[in-house]
Structures are given as structure tokens and as C-alpha cells.
Design a protein around this motif. Structure first.
Motif, PDB file in Angstrom:
ATOM      1  N   ASP A  40       0.846  -1.189   0.000  1.00  0.00           N
ATOM      2  CA  ASP A  40       0.000   0.000   0.000  1.00  0.00           C
ATOM      3  C   ASP A  40       0.885   1.243   0.000  1.00  0.00           C
ATOM      4  O   ASP A  40       1.840   1.339   0.784  1.00  0.00           O
ATOM      5  CB  ASP A  40      -0.895  -0.005   1.245  1.00  0.00           C
ATOM      6  CG  ASP A  40      -1.625   1.306   1.427  1.00  0.00           C
ATOM      7  OD1 ASP A  40      -2.628   1.527   0.727  1.00  0.00           O
ATOM      8  OD2 ASP A  40      -1.174   2.115   2.271  1.00  0.00           O
ATOM      9  N   GLU A  41       0.597   2.195  -0.878  1.00  0.00           N
ATOM     10  CA  GLU A  41       1.525   3.311  -1.060  1.00  0.00           C
ATOM     11  C   GLU A  41       1.600   4.224   0.152  1.00  0.00           C
ATOM     12  O   GLU A  41       2.647   4.829   0.403  1.00  0.00           O
ATOM     13  CB  GLU A  41       1.196   4.110  -2.315  1.00  0.00           C
ATOM     14  CG  GLU A  41      -0.091   4.861  -2.308  1.00  0.00           C
ATOM     15  CD  GLU A  41      -0.285   5.663  -3.595  1.00  0.00           C
ATOM     16  OE1 GLU A  41      -0.849   6.767  -3.502  1.00  0.00           O
ATOM     17  OE2 GLU A  41       0.119   5.187  -4.686  1.00  0.00           O
ATOM     18  N   ASP A  42       0.530   4.352   0.930  1.00  0.00           N
ATOM     19  CA  ASP A  42       0.593   5.191   2.127  1.00  0.00           C
ATOM     20  C   ASP A  42       1.507   4.575   3.188  1.00  0.00           C
ATOM     21  O   ASP A  42       2.311   5.282   3.818  1.00  0.00           O
ATOM     22  CB  ASP A  42      -0.802   5.413   2.709  1.00  0.00           C
ATOM     23  CG  ASP A  42      -1.659   6.309   1.834  1.00  0.00           C
ATOM     24  OD1 ASP A  42      -1.107   7.223   1.189  1.00  0.00           O
ATOM     25  OD2 ASP A  42      -2.892   6.106   1.786  1.00  0.00           O
ATOM     26  N   SER A  43       1.389   3.261   3.387  1.00  0.00           N
ATOM     27  CA  SER A  43       2.267   2.617   4.365  1.00  0.00           C
ATOM     28  C   SER A  43       3.699   2.582   3.851  1.00  0.00           C
ATOM     29  O   SER A  43       4.660   2.687   4.627  1.00  0.00           O
ATOM     30  CB  SER A  43       1.769   1.203   4.691  1.00  0.00           C
ATOM     31  OG  SER A  43       1.850   0.356   3.559  1.00  0.00           O
ATOM     32  N   TRP A  44       3.860   2.449   2.532  1.00  0.00           N
ATOM     33  CA  TRP A  44       5.198   2.515   1.954  1.00  0.00           C
ATOM     34  C   TRP A  44       5.830   3.878   2.218  1.00  0.00           C
ATOM     35  O   TRP A  44       6.992   3.965   2.653  1.00  0.00           O
ATOM     36  CB  TRP A  44       5.142   2.256   0.446  1.00  0.00           C
ATOM     37  CG  TRP A  44       6.455   2.469  -0.232  1.00  0.00           C
ATOM     38  CD1 TRP A  44       7.512   1.595  -0.262  1.00  0.00           C
ATOM     39  CD2 TRP A  44       6.883   3.635  -0.951  1.00  0.00           C
ATOM     40  NE1 TRP A  44       8.568   2.149  -0.958  1.00  0.00           N
ATOM     41  CE2 TRP A  44       8.206   3.394  -1.390  1.00  0.00           C
ATOM     42  CE3 TRP A  44       6.268   4.837  -1.266  1.00  0.00           C
ATOM     43  CZ2 TRP A  44       8.923   4.331  -2.133  1.00  0.00           C
ATOM     44  CZ3 TRP A  44       6.987   5.779  -2.006  1.00  0.00           C
ATOM     45  CH2 TRP A  44       8.291   5.519  -2.423  1.00  0.00           C
TER      46      TRP A  44
END
Length: 220
Positions: free
Chosen positions: A100-104
Motif C-alpha cells: 500500500d503506497e501510504d504505508s510505503w
């Protein structure tokens, strides 16, 4: 070369590198290998040749100066060169690690980006100079502003370039079954998936700093 893991850092690349080694697809060249082998100058050369036109694009001959003897690659710096590595090693299976790009982004900001910002630009250490090169060329030296866009573009580039190849898109937490099925090997019995992360202590320090700052701000 047997496996190219071409997802960006902080997408489970370290755990996957350790898992691959455990099931017979090692050794795997990961960021940890850069300092151990004093390869910083070679990777800086590769980045400058690709992005700054200082030399010809790298092919198998050039990459073998670094990767000879390895059966896989993962993480940075290799992931900066997805198309070049796929062309250099057409026999290798390709794995794109995704998250997931937010957690990344949160993970990147508390590790690679935080370290990059904390070091002065004139720090002459080879690893700092390599870090500055890839932060500059991967997201214009501004991860918070351009990081998510670079993340999406990178993943799409790998998916497109890997068409027609033995290819797996591998999400954090999918574990042994997915990987072993893809590679055609048995799932190791009684072995937990590696939970490797050299940045654990660093992230704890960053989180502590953040909480202390929030506490000071509330008291003001």
C-alpha cells in the motif's frame, strides 16, 4: 542469475531476499551487500551513466562487475535498474514486491528519507554519496512531494517490462506458498517466513523523536 526482485525498498525486499536464500536461490544481492563489498562507487557510476549520460547504458558485462556470483538481487541499488537488469539477465524470473503506497511512504520517511535528511550534503562517506544520488534521481530529492508518483510509475514500468517473462507480483505477507509455487519448489516445513528489517532500531528512534517533538509542541 535466477531471480530479479525489482520492487522498491520498504516493500519487504529484505525478508524476501532471506526467504529466497533459504530455498536455494541465493546468495541474493541486497543493499546490505553494498557496504560489505565496497561497491558504492560502482553503483554511483551506474546511476550517473543512466541518468547523467556519463557513460554507456549498463548491460550484463557491467553488472557482472558487481553481481557475479549472485543468484538474485533485491532492493536498492538494483531496483533502480529494472529494465537494464531484465535485459542483462533474460533467464531470470522477475518478482515485483508491492505494498500500500501510504504505508510505503510512512516507512520510507522513517528510514531512508530520514537518514538522507539527517546527513550533511558534504558528508564524504561513500554510502552518503550513493544515497544522495538515488534520492536525487528517483524522486528529485523530494520524497514527500514526488515519492508516491515515483512509486506508482516504477511499479507500472516493471509490470510492463516484465510482460512475457516469468513474473510474480508479490505482496507483503503472502508468504511461502505463493513464492514457492511461483519458483516450483517445496514449501519449507516448519520454517517461519523471515521478518528481516535492518531498520527496526532506526525506526524506533525516529518514532521516539517524533513523539518527543509532539510533546514539546503541546507544551508551547
Amino acid at each position: 542469475m535466477k531471480v530479479l526482485v525489482l520492487g522498491l525498498p520498504r516493500t519487504g525486499t529484505q525478508s524476501l531476499a532471506d526467504a529466497l536464500t533459504h530455498i536455494g536461490f541465493g546468495p541474493v544481492y541486497h543493499m546490505r551487500e553494498v557496504g560489505r563489498n565496497n561497491h558504492q562507487a560502482l553503483w554511483i557510476e551506474a546511476i550517473e551513466d543512466k541518468f547523467e549520460g556519463k557513460g554507456r547504458p549498463w548491460g550484463r558485462e557491467e553488472f557482472e562487475r558487481i553481481l557475479a556470483g549472485y543468484e538474485g538481487v533485491a532492493d536498492y541499488p538494483p531496483a533502480i535498474f529494472p529494465e537494464e537488469l531484465m535485459a542483462a539477465y533474460p533467464e531470470a524470473a522477475v518478482i515485483l514486491t508491492v505494498r500500500d503506497e501510504d504505508s510505503w511512504m510512512a516507512s520510507m520517511e522513517s528510514t531512508l528519507w530520514h537518514l538522507y535528511q539527517s546527513r550533511p550534503a558534504d558528508d564524504p562517506s561513500p554510502m552518503n554519496q550513493l544515497s544522495r544520488k538515488y534520492h536525487e534521481h528517483c524522486w528529485g530529492g523530494d520524497l514527500p512531494k514526488y515519492g508516491k508518483e515515483a512509486f506508482r510509475k516504477h511499479n507500472e514500468l516493471v509490470r510492463e517490462a516484465a510482460k512475457g517473462r516469468k513474473f510474480l507480483e508479490f505482496g507483503v505477507g503472502q508468504g511461502w506458498e505463493k513464492l514457492c509455487e511461483f519458483l516450483g519448489v517445496e514449501v519449507p516445513e516448519g520454517v517461519k517466513w523471515p521478518r528481516s528489517d535492518d531498520w527496526v532500531d532506526y525506526k524506533k528512534m525516529v518514532d521516539k523523536e517524533r513523539k518527543e517533538k509532539e510533546g514539546r509542541d503541546k507544551r508551547i
